[in-house]
Write an enzyme that holds these catalytic residues in place. Structure first.
Site, PDB file in Angstrom:
ATOM      1  N   TYR A  48       0.861  -1.186   0.000  1.00  0.00           N
ATOM      2  CA  TYR A  48       0.000   0.000   0.000  1.00  0.00           C
ATOM      3  C   TYR A  48       0.894   1.231   0.000  1.00  0.00           C
ATOM      4  O   TYR A  48       2.087   1.162   0.295  1.00  0.00           O
ATOM      5  CB  TYR A  48      -0.929   0.015   1.218  1.00  0.00           C
ATOM      6  CG  TYR A  48      -0.237   0.367   2.510  1.00  0.00           C
ATOM      7  CD1 TYR A  48       0.350  -0.611   3.301  1.00  0.00           C
ATOM      8  CD2 TYR A  48      -0.173   1.698   2.941  1.00  0.00           C
ATOM      9  CE1 TYR A  48       0.999  -0.296   4.476  1.00  0.00           C
ATOM     10  CE2 TYR A  48       0.463   2.029   4.119  1.00  0.00           C
ATOM     11  CZ  TYR A  48       1.050   1.033   4.884  1.00  0.00           C
ATOM     12  OH  TYR A  48       1.695   1.347   6.047  1.00  0.00           O
ATOM     13  N   CYS A  49       0.278   2.392  -0.333  1.00  0.00           N
ATOM     14  CA  CYS A  49       1.056   3.625  -0.210  1.00  0.00           C
ATOM     15  C   CYS A  49       0.176   4.793   0.191  1.00  0.00           C
ATOM     16  O   CYS A  49      -0.404   4.768   1.277  1.00  0.00           O
ATOM     17  CB  CYS A  49       1.914   3.910  -1.421  1.00  0.00           C
ATOM     18  SG  CYS A  49       1.103   3.924  -3.010  1.00  0.00           S
ATOM     19  N   ARG A  50       0.061   5.817  -0.671  1.00  0.00           N
ATOM     20  CA  ARG A  50      -0.549   7.064  -0.177  1.00  0.00           C
ATOM     21  C   ARG A  50      -2.049   7.145  -0.340  1.00  0.00           C
ATOM     22  O   ARG A  50      -2.713   7.938   0.326  1.00  0.00           O
ATOM     23  CB  ARG A  50       0.069   8.250  -0.920  1.00  0.00           C
ATOM     24  CG  ARG A  50       1.526   8.443  -0.598  1.00  0.00           C
ATOM     25  CD  ARG A  50       2.119   9.526  -1.469  1.00  0.00           C
ATOM     26  NE  ARG A  50       3.529   9.683  -1.193  1.00  0.00           N
ATOM     27  CZ  ARG A  50       4.445   9.904  -2.125  1.00  0.00           C
ATOM     28  NH1 ARG A  50       4.077  10.001  -3.384  1.00  0.00           N
ATOM     29  NH2 ARG A  50       5.705  10.042  -1.795  1.00  0.00           N
TER      30      ARG A  50
END
Lengths: 221, 221
Positions: free
Chosen positions: B177-179
DNA sequence: GCTACATTCAATAATTATGTTGAATGACGT
DNA sequence: ACGTCATTCAACATAATTATTGAATGTAGC
């Protein structure tokens, strides 16, 4: 270009938004819409541009998610989609300002180099206003002023400044503001007032920034 | 276009910056340069694009003030001009994400043809995490990870993924996952991990959505 | 229905952006 | 000096953007 993977598709979407900002007329539309919702013809009148042209630009902006539109009788009112749009505009402007020697050169070159033309900050103006030691003038056109302005600000549209500057109290410093940090009208107003021997400065920001900082705004009626 | 007044000149400058962002390849360059300075050929290799093409894009970006360049022997290293560039990119991305109906449509259309790349939902991930059956990686840069991340998530910045993927347990599924829902880094991470034969999926959301749903977030220090 | 008006659409021409190719420039090592 | 390599430049073809024009659509009032 045919889009073959999601990474490309996403960059394409982001680029679409950036492109919507990438035109001087559309930026001017953003700045006008930052003041509030407007009809197509009202915007066309402001930009002195054909209605069909403005309509097309607005549709580009709508497709990119910068604005939304709503029909009201014969009119279609456009407004900024949300505050993120102004954030993005501010961020773009900030990049331009940091890099551009060019921006500064243009501004200084046009308005004559005067190092005492330093703008006044929101904080300083708020303090001076509570002392009552300053006259605040809103140099935008009356319709924009009516939709919201700094508390206590007098509306002196740039076009009328040459006439109405005579009525200003010479002993009080004048602070002029308009649509945004680089809105040209306040520069011109300050230049004109100084030429007449008044002490005048420019607010660093415009009404949208003032509002965004949570300060009070007066509305007509 | 001949520029006859400062207002036009300023909008032209701002539009120039926005235009520099208004191309998918240049956005990809921005994201790569966000990791650090790179030579033209290194960037060309990453984008799988002719060197001359990348060179031209970089020059557009330099003229707009997005990047600076410095010669180092035979190479010319480009780097982002300052943090404001990333702020602007983030702001643009944010506008695109809010207007996500179209973003979603594009991405969905692609994924529907490969349902094994369906993102994993928050609920499903939470369940799998409590079973201990999944490795969660946070592919954002370390500073963002430090400010808050999913409980038990390992920080594997995208730049280091190619090195550190060897240390991942092959039998466990990896969730990246990221932003945010459309943050490109998690797409790239999943693509890279799958290429190496690992089972990898993408979390449907990013950290902000996880936090907003009232779930636990770990913070460093 | 008809008229008036705001907006959008469609077609066009002019300008600008983009990708490709091959040649030119600048720097290193021999 | 020479060859090599990274980068830039220049020229061209193609595609996208923009402004302009006039016609089409949609709405209000009669």
């Amino acid at each position: 270009m045919s889009i073959s993977n999601p990474k490309q598709a996403l960059y394409e979407q982001f680029a679409q938004v950036a492109k919507a900002f990438g035109n001087p007329q559309r930026l001017e539309l953003v700045e006008h819409l930052a003041q509030g919702a407007r009809s197509v013809e009202a915007l066309a009148a402001k930009l002195a541009t054909p209605v069909a042209n403005v309509s097309q630009h607005l549709q580009v902006m709508r497709r990119a998610g910068l604005v939304t539109s709503e029909r009201d009788g014969k009119f279609v009112n456009y407004r900024l989609a949300d505050d993120g749009v102004l954030d993005a505009f501010a961020a773009i402007r900030s990049v331009a300002e940091k890099h551009s020697a060019e921006v500064e050169r243009v501004v200084r070159g046009w308005f004559d180099r005067r190092d005492d033309m330093e703008p006044i900050s929101r904080e300083e103006l708020a303090a001076r206003m509570s002392d009552g030691a300053v006259t605040v003038i809103d140099v935008r056109p009356p319709d924009e002023y009516a939709l919201g302005h700094l508390p206590g600000a007098i509306n002196v549209p740039l076009a009328e400044l040459s006439v109405r500057s005579a009525g200003l109290e010479p002993s009080r410093e004048v602070v002029a503001y308009c649509r945004g940090p680089w809105c040209v009208m306040s520069f011109e107003a300050v230049a004109e007032l100084r030429q007449k021997g008044l002490r005048a400065r420019r607010l660093q920001d415009g009404l949208p920034e003032w509002k965004a900082s949570g300060r009070i705004v007066d509305v007509e009626g």
